[in-house]
Scaffold this motif. Structure first.
Motif, PDB file in Angstrom:
ATOM      1  N   SER A   1      50.545  18.894  -2.336  1.00  0.00           N
ATOM      2  CA  SER A   1      51.917  18.848  -1.758  1.00  0.00           C
ATOM      3  C   SER A   1      52.211  17.379  -0.737  1.00  0.00           C
ATOM      4  O   SER A   1      51.831  17.501   0.248  1.00  0.00           O
ATOM      5  CB  SER A   1      52.135  19.905  -0.670  1.00  0.00           C
TER       6      SER A   1
ATOM      7  N   GLY B   1      58.782  20.657   2.088  1.00  0.00           N
ATOM      8  CA  GLY B   1      59.902  21.086   1.496  1.00  0.00           C
ATOM      9  C   GLY B   1      61.102  20.828   2.211  1.00  0.00           C
ATOM     10  O   GLY B   1      62.242  20.711   1.793  1.00  0.00           O
TER      11      GLY B   1
ATOM     12  N   ARG C   1      60.302  15.382  -4.657  1.00  0.00           N
ATOM     13  CA  ARG C   1      59.483  16.766  -4.519  1.00  0.00           C
ATOM     14  C   ARG C   1      59.677  17.568  -5.698  1.00  0.00           C
ATOM     15  O   ARG C   1      58.711  18.192  -6.133  1.00  0.00           O
ATOM     16  CB  ARG C   1      59.637  17.424  -3.126  1.00  0.00           C
ATOM     17  N   SER C   2      60.822  17.738  -6.278  1.00  0.00           N
ATOM     18  CA  SER C   2      61.016  18.323  -7.458  1.00  0.00           C
ATOM     19  C   SER C   2      60.569  17.682  -8.632  1.00  0.00           C
ATOM     20  O   SER C   2      60.133  18.422  -9.621  1.00  0.00           O
ATOM     21  CB  SER C   2      62.798  18.651  -7.645  1.00  0.00           C
TER      22      SER C   2
ATOM     23  N   GLY D   1      56.952  18.877  -8.356  1.00  0.00           N
ATOM     24  CA  GLY D   1      56.928  20.242  -8.957  1.00  0.00           C
ATOM     25  C   GLY D   1      56.840  20.405 -10.512  1.00  0.00           C
ATOM     26  O   GLY D   1      56.137  21.116 -10.822  1.00  0.00           O
ATOM     27  N   GLU D   2      57.725  19.515 -11.000  1.00  0.00           N
ATOM     28  CA  GLU D   2      57.716  19.414 -12.398  1.00  0.00           C
ATOM     29  C   GLU D   2      56.746  19.009 -13.038  1.00  0.00           C
ATOM     30  O   GLU D   2      56.087  19.446 -14.249  1.00  0.00           O
ATOM     31  CB  GLU D   2      59.136  18.787 -12.934  1.00  0.00           C
TER      32      GLU D   2
ATOM     33  N   ASN E   1      53.656  19.159 -11.886  1.00  0.00           N
ATOM     34  CA  ASN E   1      52.447  20.293 -11.904  1.00  0.00           C
ATOM     35  C   ASN E   1      52.884  21.217 -13.010  1.00  0.00           C
ATOM     36  O   ASN E   1      52.036  22.146 -13.693  1.00  0.00           O
ATOM     37  CB  ASN E   1      52.534  20.926 -10.663  1.00  0.00           C
ATOM     38  N   ASP E   2      54.281  21.683 -13.185  1.00  0.00           N
ATOM     39  CA  ASP E   2      54.534  22.797 -14.305  1.00  0.00           C
ATOM     40  C   ASP E   2      54.368  22.551 -15.440  1.00  0.00           C
ATOM     41  O   ASP E   2      53.531  23.181 -16.443  1.00  0.00           O
ATOM     42  CB  ASP E   2      56.125  23.063 -14.163  1.00  0.00           C
TER      43      ASP E   2
ATOM     44  N   ASP F   1      46.245  25.472  -9.050  1.00  0.00           N
ATOM     45  CA  ASP F   1      47.436  25.009  -8.122  1.00  0.00           C
ATOM     46  C   ASP F   1      46.664  24.405  -6.853  1.00  0.00           C
ATOM     47  O   ASP F   1      45.769  24.872  -6.069  1.00  0.00           O
ATOM     48  CB  ASP F   1      48.280  25.987  -7.896  1.00  0.00           C
TER      49      ASP F   1
ATOM     50  N   PHE G   1      49.017  22.526  -4.872  1.00  0.00           N
ATOM     51  CA  PHE G   1      50.396  22.390  -4.171  1.00  0.00           C
ATOM     52  C   PHE G   1      50.359  23.477  -3.109  1.00  0.00           C
ATOM     53  O   PHE G   1      50.610  22.932  -1.958  1.00  0.00           O
ATOM     54  CB  PHE G   1      51.404  22.545  -5.188  1.00  0.00           C
TER      55      PHE G   1
ATOM     56  N   LYS H   1      50.124  22.873   1.485  1.00  0.00           N
ATOM     57  CA  LYS H   1      51.661  23.035   1.891  1.00  0.00           C
ATOM     58  C   LYS H   1      51.382  22.964   3.520  1.00  0.00           C
ATOM     59  O   LYS H   1      50.744  23.489   3.895  1.00  0.00           O
ATOM     60  CB  LYS H   1      52.343  24.161   1.372  1.00  0.00           C
TER      61      LYS H   1
END
Length: 254
Positions: free
Chosen positions: A158, A162, A182-183, A186-187, A189-190, A205, A207, A211
């Motif tokens: 992270s 957030g 940040r998005s 996230g993408e 990591n996805d 994970d 992230f 956090k």
């Protein structure tokens, strides 16, 4: 065995190996190997590595920094940890840091907006799609070289909070673009998780476990653009690498 980029290498974390790869003897791979009492351990992580570094020499300004990382994988290899993909976001070897620096410059053009988001649009998503496809292929080649190996793809921590307002005065990026970046993480990591699943590997994970200890927090495990403890900007410090190692060990059942 450990493969991957600067997040896997522990870039800047003491003690550092010689050369441009910036490998730390306290990166998460080393810590996992020590916890498992591994009889042998090979660290091929290297700062600046893109997904292509799995199968092609990694170069910097035309100079070979390190050979293809998969060359070190042997048929008897039993465990491989790997973090890759973040550097494929940028046009240089700095990857995500490269993007943040660009966003910092763009902030001057529209301090109250999201100029970085406006500039990149869906470009970064397309880069991630391409990187994920290459990562899936690389992971399959890895498994072909070491059929019995457990392959663990370790996600990125992270780096950003957030709540974007927590970066006010700490990061020269607009509040809107902190959310955008940040998005993107996230993408990233996805996509890594998807590549791991497609290639029959295990995703970890990091992230979630990090956090609240992002680069803008009062107790950072990921350093800011101006690090206050040994690590390169926007990368895990020694505590961050340790927390990442603990996430891997939990996944392995230890």
């Amino acid at each position: 065995m450990a493969l991957g980029d600067s997040y896997a290498a522990g870039a800047g974390v003491p003690g550092q190996s010689a050369g441009l790869c910036l490998r730390s003897d306290h990166n998460y791979g080393h810590l996992v190997a020590a916890a498992l009492s591994a009889s042998s351990y090979v660290d091929k992580t290297c700062a600046g590595a893109k997904v292509s570094a799995l199968t092609a020499p990694q170069t910097d300004a035309g100079t070979v920094v390190d050979g293809p990382q998969l060359d070190a994988v042997a048929p008897g290899t039993s465990l491989v940890t790997l973090t890759l993909g973040g550097n494929d976001l940028g046009t240089s070897d700095l990857g995500f840091v490269d993007v943040v620096v660009a966003c910092s410059g763009l902030a001057l053009t529209n301090p109250l907006g999201s100029p970085c988001h406006d500039f990149y649009g869906n470009t970064l998503g397309k880069r991630l799609d391409s990187a994920a496809a290459r990562l899936t292929d690389g992971l399959r080649k890895l498994s072909a070289k070491a059929p019995q190996a457990k392959v663990v793809v370790v996600g990125y921590p992270s780096v950003l909070p957030g709540d974007p307002t927590k970066c006010l005065g700490k990061m020269p990026v607009t509040t809107g673009d902190i959310g955008f970046l940040r998005s993107v993480l996230g993408e990233l990591n996805d996509k890594m998780a998807g590549a791991a699943t497609a290639a029959g590997a295990t995703y970890v994970d990091t992230f979630g476990p990090t956090k609240g200890h992002d680069s803008c927090s009062a107790s950072p495990w990921i350093e800011g653009l101006l690090p206050t403890s040994p690590a390169v900007p926007l990368h895990p410090n020694a505590t961050g690498e340790r927390v990442m190692s603990q996430a891997v060990l939990r996944t392995l059942g230890h």
